[in-house]
Design a protein around this motif. Structure first.
Motif, PDB file in Angstrom:
ATOM      1  N   TRP A   7       0.712  -1.487  -0.097  1.00 18.45           N
ATOM      2  CA  TRP A   7       0.047  -0.439  -0.253  1.00 18.45           C
ATOM      3  C   TRP A   7       1.209   0.998  -0.303  1.00 18.45           C
ATOM      4  O   TRP A   7       1.678   1.605   1.173  1.00 18.45           O
ATOM      5  CB  TRP A   7      -0.842   0.079   1.376  1.00 18.45           C
ATOM      6  N   LEU A   8       1.096   1.816  -0.885  1.00 17.89           N
ATOM      7  CA  LEU A   8       1.450   3.064  -0.834  1.00 17.89           C
ATOM      8  C   LEU A   8       0.416   4.417  -1.040  1.00 17.89           C
ATOM      9  O   LEU A   8      -0.581   4.031  -2.155  1.00 17.89           O
ATOM     10  CB  LEU A   8       2.302   3.855  -1.811  1.00 17.89           C
ATOM     11  N   TRP A   9       0.125   5.686  -0.586  1.00 14.24           N
ATOM     12  CA  TRP A   9      -0.880   6.490  -0.725  1.00 14.24           C
ATOM     13  C   TRP A   9      -0.365   7.388  -0.699  1.00 14.24           C
ATOM     14  O   TRP A   9       0.159   7.183   0.560  1.00 14.24           O
ATOM     15  CB  TRP A   9      -2.605   6.349   0.393  1.00 14.24           C
ATOM     16  N   LEU A  10      -0.526   9.001  -1.503  1.00 18.76           N
ATOM     17  CA  LEU A  10       0.178  10.437  -1.245  1.00 18.76           C
ATOM     18  C   LEU A  10      -0.421  10.999  -2.158  1.00 18.76           C
ATOM     19  O   LEU A  10      -1.751  10.581  -3.032  1.00 18.76           O
ATOM     20  CB  LEU A  10       1.448   9.722  -3.192  1.00 18.76           C
ATOM     21  N   LEU A  11      -0.899  11.929  -1.169  1.00 22.53           N
ATOM     22  CA  LEU A  11      -1.104  13.167  -1.528  1.00 22.53           C
ATOM     23  C   LEU A  11      -0.955  14.123  -1.985  1.00 22.53           C
ATOM     24  O   LEU A  11       0.613  14.595  -1.328  1.00 22.53           O
ATOM     25  CB  LEU A  11      -2.018  13.792   0.098  1.00 22.53           C
ATOM     26  N   GLY A  12      -1.045  14.723  -3.023  1.00 20.16           N
ATOM     27  CA  GLY A  12       0.636  15.104  -3.494  1.00 20.16           C
ATOM     28  C   GLY A  12      -0.331  16.681  -3.901  1.00 20.16           C
ATOM     29  O   GLY A  12      -0.893  17.399  -4.219  1.00 20.16           O
ATOM     30  N   ALA A  13       0.753  17.954  -3.489  1.00 18.25           N
ATOM     31  CA  ALA A  13       0.514  19.442  -4.047  1.00 18.25           C
ATOM     32  C   ALA A  13      -0.625  19.738  -3.112  1.00 18.25           C
ATOM     33  O   ALA A  13      -1.492  19.934  -4.673  1.00 18.25           O
ATOM     34  CB  ALA A  13       1.189  20.028  -5.018  1.00 18.25           C
ATOM     35  N   PRO A  65      15.215  16.257  10.400  1.00 14.72           N
ATOM     36  CA  PRO A  65      16.358  15.656  10.877  1.00 14.72           C
ATOM     37  C   PRO A  65      16.059  14.093  10.681  1.00 14.72           C
ATOM     38  O   PRO A  65      16.119  12.784  11.191  1.00 14.72           O
ATOM     39  CB  PRO A  65      15.926  15.220  12.475  1.00 14.72           C
ATOM     40  N   GLY A  66      14.263  13.537  10.476  1.00 19.33           N
ATOM     41  CA  GLY A  66      13.485  12.298  10.441  1.00 19.33           C
ATOM     42  C   GLY A  66      13.161  11.864   9.309  1.00 19.33           C
ATOM     43  O   GLY A  66      13.409  12.124   8.194  1.00 19.33           O
ATOM     44  N   ASN A  67      12.389  10.897   8.977  1.00 15.25           N
ATOM     45  CA  ASN A  67      11.771  10.372   7.938  1.00 15.25           C
ATOM     46  C   ASN A  67      11.152  11.927   6.860  1.00 15.25           C
ATOM     47  O   ASN A  67      11.132  12.423   6.748  1.00 15.25           O
ATOM     48  CB  ASN A  67      10.671   9.920   8.223  1.00 15.25           C
ATOM     49  N   ILE A  68      11.505  11.560   5.537  1.00 14.52           N
ATOM     50  CA  ILE A  68      11.053  12.065   4.552  1.00 14.52           C
ATOM     51  C   ILE A  68      10.051  11.360   3.150  1.00 14.52           C
ATOM     52  O   ILE A  68      10.797   9.950   3.316  1.00 14.52           O
ATOM     53  CB  ILE A  68      11.877  12.449   3.762  1.00 14.52           C
ATOM     54  N   LEU A  69       9.366  12.359   2.971  1.00 15.07           N
ATOM     55  CA  LEU A  69       8.584  11.491   2.164  1.00 15.07           C
ATOM     56  C   LEU A  69       7.949  12.150   1.498  1.00 15.07           C
ATOM     57  O   LEU A  69       7.545  13.290   1.913  1.00 15.07           O
ATOM     58  CB  LEU A  69       7.579  10.148   2.427  1.00 15.07           C
ATOM     59  N   PHE A  70       7.963  12.450  -0.012  1.00 14.58           N
ATOM     60  CA  PHE A  70       7.732  12.696  -1.172  1.00 14.58           C
ATOM     61  C   PHE A  70       7.503  12.043  -2.274  1.00 14.58           C
ATOM     62  O   PHE A  70       7.857  11.334  -2.735  1.00 14.58           O
ATOM     63  CB  PHE A  70       7.785  14.393  -1.088  1.00 14.58           C
ATOM     64  N   SER A  71       6.508  12.919  -3.290  1.00 17.12           N
ATOM     65  CA  SER A  71       5.883  12.245  -4.633  1.00 17.12           C
ATOM     66  C   SER A  71       6.289  13.528  -5.261  1.00 17.12           C
ATOM     67  O   SER A  71       5.596  14.414  -5.699  1.00 17.12           O
ATOM     68  CB  SER A  71       4.914  12.424  -5.008  1.00 17.12           C
ATOM     69  N   VAL A 351       1.597  25.839  -0.193  1.00 19.69           N
ATOM     70  CA  VAL A 351       2.153  25.073  -1.123  1.00 19.69           C
ATOM     71  C   VAL A 351       2.454  23.964  -0.295  1.00 19.69           C
ATOM     72  O   VAL A 351       3.044  23.904   0.138  1.00 19.69           O
ATOM     73  CB  VAL A 351       2.923  24.944  -2.208  1.00 19.69           C
ATOM     74  N   SER A 352       1.098  22.895   0.111  1.00 16.64           N
ATOM     75  CA  SER A 352       1.204  21.619   1.200  1.00 16.64           C
ATOM     76  C   SER A 352       1.315  20.566  -0.379  1.00 16.64           C
ATOM     77  O   SER A 352       1.585  20.435  -0.909  1.00 16.64           O
ATOM     78  CB  SER A 352       0.230  21.448   1.649  1.00 16.64           C
ATOM     79  N   HIS A 353       2.160  19.241   1.220  1.00 21.95           N
ATOM     80  CA  HIS A 353       2.178  18.352  -0.047  1.00 21.95           C
ATOM     81  C   HIS A 353       2.131  17.144   1.359  1.00 21.95           C
ATOM     82  O   HIS A 353       3.289  17.336   2.736  1.00 21.95           O
ATOM     83  CB  HIS A 353       3.783  18.274  -0.291  1.00 21.95           C
ATOM     84  N   LYS A 354       1.341  16.469   1.049  1.00 22.47           N
ATOM     85  CA  LYS A 354       1.153  15.161   2.248  1.00 22.47           C
ATOM     86  C   LYS A 354       1.846  13.417   1.344  1.00 22.47           C
ATOM     87  O   LYS A 354       0.882  13.347   0.317  1.00 22.47           O
ATOM     88  CB  LYS A 354       0.016  15.197   2.779  1.00 22.47           C
ATOM     89  N   ALA A 355       2.598  12.426   2.102  1.00 22.80           N
ATOM     90  CA  ALA A 355       2.674  11.299   1.280  1.00 22.80           C
ATOM     91  C   ALA A 355       2.814  10.672   2.541  1.00 22.80           C
ATOM     92  O   ALA A 355       2.845  11.131   3.401  1.00 22.80           O
ATOM     93  CB  ALA A 355       3.881  11.111   0.538  1.00 22.80           C
ATOM     94  N   ALA A 356       2.385   9.111   2.199  1.00 22.20           N
ATOM     95  CA  ALA A 356       2.160   7.807   3.478  1.00 22.20           C
ATOM     96  C   ALA A 356       2.706   6.570   2.498  1.00 22.20           C
ATOM     97  O   ALA A 356       2.441   6.702   1.232  1.00 22.20           O
ATOM     98  CB  ALA A 356       1.225   8.265   3.872  1.00 22.20           C
ATOM     99  N   MET A 357       3.435   6.099   3.180  1.00 23.32           N
ATOM    100  CA  MET A 357       3.522   4.926   2.291  1.00 23.32           C
ATOM    101  C   MET A 357       3.641   3.436   3.269  1.00 23.32           C
ATOM    102  O   MET A 357       4.657   3.566   4.481  1.00 23.32           O
ATOM    103  CB  MET A 357       5.055   4.680   1.939  1.00 23.32           C
ATOM    104  N   ASP A 358       3.477   2.294   2.610  1.00 24.67           N
ATOM    105  CA  ASP A 358       3.184   1.364   3.600  1.00 24.67           C
ATOM    106  C   ASP A 358       3.840   0.205   3.130  1.00 24.67           C
ATOM    107  O   ASP A 358       3.418  -0.377   2.282  1.00 24.67           O
ATOM    108  CB  ASP A 358       2.340   1.058   4.778  1.00 24.67           C
ATOM    109  N   ILE A 359       4.992  -1.035   3.825  1.00 23.99           N
ATOM    110  CA  ILE A 359       5.836  -2.169   3.332  1.00 23.99           C
ATOM    111  C   ILE A 359       5.563  -2.949   3.916  1.00 23.99           C
ATOM    112  O   ILE A 359       6.434  -2.794   4.982  1.00 23.99           O
ATOM    113  CB  ILE A 359       7.062  -1.303   2.785  1.00 23.99           C
ATOM    114  N   SER A 360       5.112  -4.053   3.314  1.00 25.16           N
ATOM    115  CA  SER A 360       5.169  -4.966   4.354  1.00 25.16           C
ATOM    116  C   SER A 360       5.233  -6.437   3.297  1.00 25.16           C
ATOM    117  O   SER A 360       5.801  -6.175   1.966  1.00 25.16           O
ATOM    118  CB  SER A 360       3.224  -5.204   4.904  1.00 25.16           C
ATOM    119  N   GLU A 361       5.219  -7.211   3.678  1.00 34.37           N
ATOM    120  CA  GLU A 361       5.501  -8.691   3.043  1.00 34.37           C
ATOM    121  C   GLU A 361       4.748  -9.347   1.148  1.00 34.37           C
ATOM    122  O   GLU A 361       6.204  -9.411   0.460  1.00 34.37           O
ATOM    123  CB  GLU A 361       5.407 -10.041   4.035  1.00 34.37           C
TER     124      GLU A 361
END
Length: 417
Positions: A7-13, A65-71, A351-361
């Protein structure tokens, strides 16, 4: 057993307007047509999107400093759409800020390139789900030019909606509900609340869902393995494990391991694991040429792979980032943005941007300068080199046909999502 999906869900810009005013990146080459067939128009924009993405990433890494994620595709396509409605000088500044050379690639060709890219990404595939969309929410008092509405629909597939933005709370719920439905419930509460003097909201979203070509077996996942966030801090995370054929290499010069993992559909992930203490060195070396070099030198071999199961996300106000990479003028120039006179005579303030990602087996990129690579050994049934992703690493997700960078991020803490 649960479905074999990433599952990878992204909301962009999401862009809110205030009334107050080289060649392709390092990927397997897409299938070539006959010599008489012209190159797809998206090839005029995807290399620039990659270069733009690496500039954005480096700026985020310097401040986050922490996690980074964007599309990258999400942000770049939304800014390019925005340039359609701006005055000529602002439009030029947006496209040049993205990295386009307007002498070599005219504006019309750029927009046709994005049109071709969005169309190609939206083509149905039996092995992965990929959905890209743009939506423009305008206050009912605005009367945008029909030509602009026609252009954004034809070139970017963007739909325009007339809403009562003076009732900001209701409009906010309507837009969040819209994105939630478009992403099958995976993106919720995507927008920050905005004030009643916001006359326009431009949204882009991407939904991506795919299987690993070689899924991990859940029974091999270790529930408590150490992940070293830094030299002083470690935590326990579920660590997936498999011995499988992958393309990878070790880049001695840049001190990192590069691993390519394929999805069952036409996409792949590139994972870059810096040696301990070498993250900044690897980030500084991220260039399109580096990606190309890595892709040419990746070697297939059986790999003893340990990869954390993780969920990460990123949310940014890019108006604080974009000026540092050449996109400042879209925030301080008054313009008849989007061809909508009246309340829209102002400048972009968010200019807002949101992304989320879930990696599993079950579901869900490469290395080094010539002569300085320690390549993996040939296939051996009794021995396999190790790749243990038990410290911060980078992740890039590509759509292979268009060679477009859907996602770019850093997993600094796999348990922080």
């Amino acid at each position: 057993m649960e479905p074999a999906w990433l599952w990878l869900w992204l909301l962009g810009a999401g862009i809110l307007a205030s009334a107050h005013g080289d060649k392709s990146p390092g990927l397997p080459q897409a299938p070539r047509g006959r010599l008489s067939e012209p190159a797809p128009a998206y090839r005029q924009v995807t290399p620039t999107i990659t270069s733009f993405a690496l500039r954005v990433y480096k700026q985020l890494a310097a401040e986050t400093p922490g996690n980074i994620l964007f599309s990258p595709v999400s942000i770049a396509s939304t800014l390019a759409l925005l340039s359609l409605g701006a005055q000529a000088d602002t439009s030029t500044q947006i496209l040049q800020g993205l990295g386009f050379n307007l002498t070599e690639t005219p504006q019309a060709s750029i927009h046709c390139g994005f049109q071709s890219l969005i169309h190609a990404l939206d083509l149905p595939s039996p092995k992965l789900e990929l959905k890209v969309g743009h939506s423009l929410f305008l206050d009912k008092q605005l009367k945008p030019r029909q030509r602009f509405l026609d252009d954004i629909r034809e070139l970017y597939g963007a739909l325009a909606f007339s809403v009562n933005l003076t009732d900001s709370a209701t409009a906010w719920r309507q837009m969040n509900d819209y994105v939630r439905k478009q992403t099958y419930g995976q993106v919720v509460d995507c927008l920050q609340e905005f004030s009643e003097d916001t006359p326009m909201v431009l949204l882009n979203y991407i939904f991506f869902k795919a299987k690993w070509k070689h899924p991990f077996q859940r029974y091999q996942t270790q529930k408590q393995e150490s992940f070293f966030v830094n030299e002083r801090t470690s935590l326990h995370v579920p660590m997936m494990h498999q011995k499988e054929m992958h393309r990878f290499l070790y880049d001695q010069e840049r001190a990192c391991t590069v691993l390519q993992i394929e999805y069952s559909g036409n996409a792949l992930a590139l994972l870059i694991l810096p040696d301990p203490g070498q993250m900044q060195q690897v980030e500084a070396a991220l260039q399109p040429e580096t990606l190309r070099t890595w892709s040419q030198l990746l070697v297939p071999s059986v790999l003893d792979l340990h990869l954390p199961r993780f969920a990460i996300s990123g949310a940014y106000n890019l108006e604080e980032i974009l000026p540092h990479i050449g996109l400042s003028n879209i925030f301080n120039l008054g313009a008849d943005l989007l061809g909508a006179p009246g309340r829209l005579n102002g400048t972009i303030f968010r200019v807002s941007h949101k992304a989320a990602m879930d990696i599993s087996e079950r579901g869900t990129k490469a290395g080094a300068a010539s002569g300085l690579l320690s390549q993996p050994r040939p296939l051996n049934v009794t021995w396999a080199p190790h790749a243990r992703f038990n410290r911060p690493f980078l992740v890039l997700v590509w759509e292979v046909t268009t060679q477009s960078l859907l996602l770019l991020g850093k997993v600094a803490n796999p348990a922080a999502g």
